[in-house]
Design an enzyme around this catalytic site. Structure first.
Site, short mmCIF file in Angstrom:
data_model
loop_
_atom_site.label_atom_id
_atom_site.label_comp_id
_atom_site.label_asym_id
_atom_site.label_seq_id
_atom_site.Cartn_x
_atom_site.Cartn_y
_atom_site.Cartn_z
N GLY A 1 0.80 -1.21 0.00
CA GLY A 1 0.00 0.00 0.00
C GLY A 1 0.84 1.26 0.00
N GLY A 2 2.13 1.11 0.32
CA GLY A 2 3.03 2.25 0.27
C GLY A 2 2.69 3.34 1.26
CE LYS B 1 -6.99 12.87 3.31
NZ LYS B 1 -5.58 12.78 3.66
N GLY C 1 0.92 23.65 2.11
CA GLY C 1 0.27 22.82 1.10
C GLY C 1 -0.71 21.88 1.79
N GLY D 1 6.98 19.92 1.07
CA GLY D 1 7.02 19.14 -0.16
C GLY D 1 7.61 17.76 0.05
CG HIS E 1 -33.86 22.04 -2.73
ND1 HIS E 1 -32.96 23.03 -2.37
CD2 HIS E 1 -34.92 22.15 -1.91
CE1 HIS E 1 -33.48 23.71 -1.37
NE2 HIS E 1 -34.66 23.21 -1.06
#
Length: 462
Positions: free
Chosen positions: A37-38, A49, A180, A268, A441
């Site tokens: 999954g890295g 999350k 970021g 970064g 709606h």
């Protein structure tokens, strides 16, 4: 040949490429030095999350009275929050293990390195090596937290994103370098949990790649929850020898010394190119990225590269798309090259940010005559009912042909809304077609229709 394809790296680029290859009948193996999954599944997209959801729940509890519900006491168990995040990451990694077995993909544990003549050398944890051979190899080795040369991460007081997800206790104060997606997500998480957070950003605005209106709205929202924001500023040095870090910040009005328990570097990422055999085999690189054609083939026959190590947005969904295109080309199919101008970007702080295409400024710089429509969630019935009135939808159209040039959103659940506009741009949908597409709606997504209507002077609810 042992395999038709060996994939080095099992992140969202690598494992998706391996699965698609297996579906297309290629005998496939994947090499992974850590967990399947890295970074995304184990240390990035998914566990962050989970942390953010815990913060959101805590925030809901703090504002329960706004919904007519009274909660007498509440506290955050920081260790339990972190444990939940890690458990979710482990569960997702096991899910990838299942997918490898289901698709009959061999998993080779160790550090992969390409060699000449289709060979891949894998070094196991005990130092032993073994060579495998493949007709094709895909490099999908991802990236890691970028370390500034004058600010070294010690993993304890000066940290990267990995350490930020597993701190042993909640810090009382934190300075976040960079604003970021990673920076503002952790800033929101820690501030909501009770940490005093300061963001230091070199550019004029936070989330600097976003439309300026988005940046201004997030600044207002963050300041409301007590996050201090320093733009046009940079961290020059850190003295971490004492109990608190002494951080020298250069601003446009001079230097300031700030104190903080933790400094999070979110400036970064760096592609993982070291030790994977590029120089020995002769794979060309430029500015720290592997050079490929539009189907991710390098200058060396049978060697391909995808994800964070090639040019393009360093995003999980980009890596997955690249992996699929790459493998389909290898298998003799005729995929279309990826349109990097239609890639959605999502940031999961609160309020969320989602965007695709050109900002208003970029559209003007490109020479377009534009129509801009904007609809605030303060005018949305669903947003008012949900108690989530911060934010807006902003759409940028080409005035001549009605083409949707860009979409920019900030607010509750906008990361779930952006796909509509990605599809609209893919299908070359015009502004009038969006206006005439009836939206349900009450929903947050009505704001898309209303923003389009605003651009053409037809907005109803403003």
């Amino acid at each position: 040949m042992d395999y038709d394809l060996i994939v080095i790296g099992s992140g969202p680029g690598g494992y998706v490429a391996a699965i698609r290859a297996s579906q297309l009948g290629l005998k496939t193996a994947i090499v992974e030095k850590e967990s399947l999954g890295g970074v995304c599944l184990n240390w990035g997209c998914i566990p962050t999350k989970a942390l953010l959801k815990s913060a959101q729940v805590f925030e809901y509890i703090h504002h329960a009275a706004d919904y007519g519900i009274h909660v007498s006491e509440s506290s955050a168990d920081f260790e339990a929050v972190v444990k939940r995040s890690r458990n979710i990451a482990e569960g997702m990694s096991k899910g990838v293990q299942f997918l490898m077995k289901k698709n009959k993909i061999d998993v080779i544990n160790g550090f992969g390195k390409i060699k000449k003549e289709g060979k891949v050398e894998v070094t196991a944890a005990d130092g032993s090596t073994k060579d495998y051979s493949a007709k094709n190899t895909i490099l999908a080795t991802g990236g890691r937290s970028r370390e500034l040369p004058h600010i070294k991460q010690d993993g304890k007081k000066v940290i990267g994103y990995r350490e930020a997800m597993t701190l042993p206790k909640m810090p009382k104060s934190m300075i976040v370098m960079g604003s970021g997606a990673i920076g503002v997500e952790f800033a929101y998480f820690y501030a909501t949990m009770g940490t005093k957070v300061t963001i230091v950003e070199f550019m004029d605005n936070i989330v600097p790649i976003e439309d300026e209106d988005i940046s201004k709205q997030l600044t207002r929202s963050f300041k409301k929850v007590g996050i201090e924001i320093m733009t046009k500023s940079s961290v020059e040095k850190i003295d971490s020898s004492g109990d608190l870090c002494k951080v020298t910040v250069k601003t446009d009005i001079g230097e300031k010394i700030l104190e903080s328990e933790i400094v999070l570097s979110a400036v970064g990422y760096t592609p993982n190119l070291e030790g994977i055999g590029l120089e020995e085999v002769g794979v060309k690189t430029d500015k720290g990225k592997v050079l490929t054609d539009e189907f991710y083939k390098t200058n060396i026959e049978g060697v391909y590269a995808i994800g964070d190590i090639v040019s393009g947005q360093a995003l999980a969904h980009v890596a997955s798309a690249e992996g699929i295109i790459c493998v389909e080309k290898i298998a003799g199919h005729h995929p279309q090259p990826l349109d990097y101008g239609n890639i959605p970007g999502c940031t999961y702080c609160s309020p969320e940010i989602a965007s695709v295409g050109l900002t208003e400024k970029k559209a003007k710089e490109a020479g377009y005559e534009i129509k801009v429509g904007k609809f605030p969630f303060s005018a949305s019935g669903k947003a008012s009912a949900a108690g989530a009135k911060d934010g807006f939808v902003k759409l940028v159209f080409d005035a001549k042909y009605g083409e949707l040039l860009g979409a920019h959103m900030i607010g509750s659940n906008v990361t779930e809304m952006i796909a509509e506009l990605v599809v609209a741009r893919k299908l070359e949908t015009t502004g009038m077609e969006i206006i005439k597409s009836v939206h349900p709606h009450p929903t947050m997504s009505e704001a898309i229709m209303e923003a389009a209507a605003d651009a053409y002077g037809e907005v109803i609810h403003l």
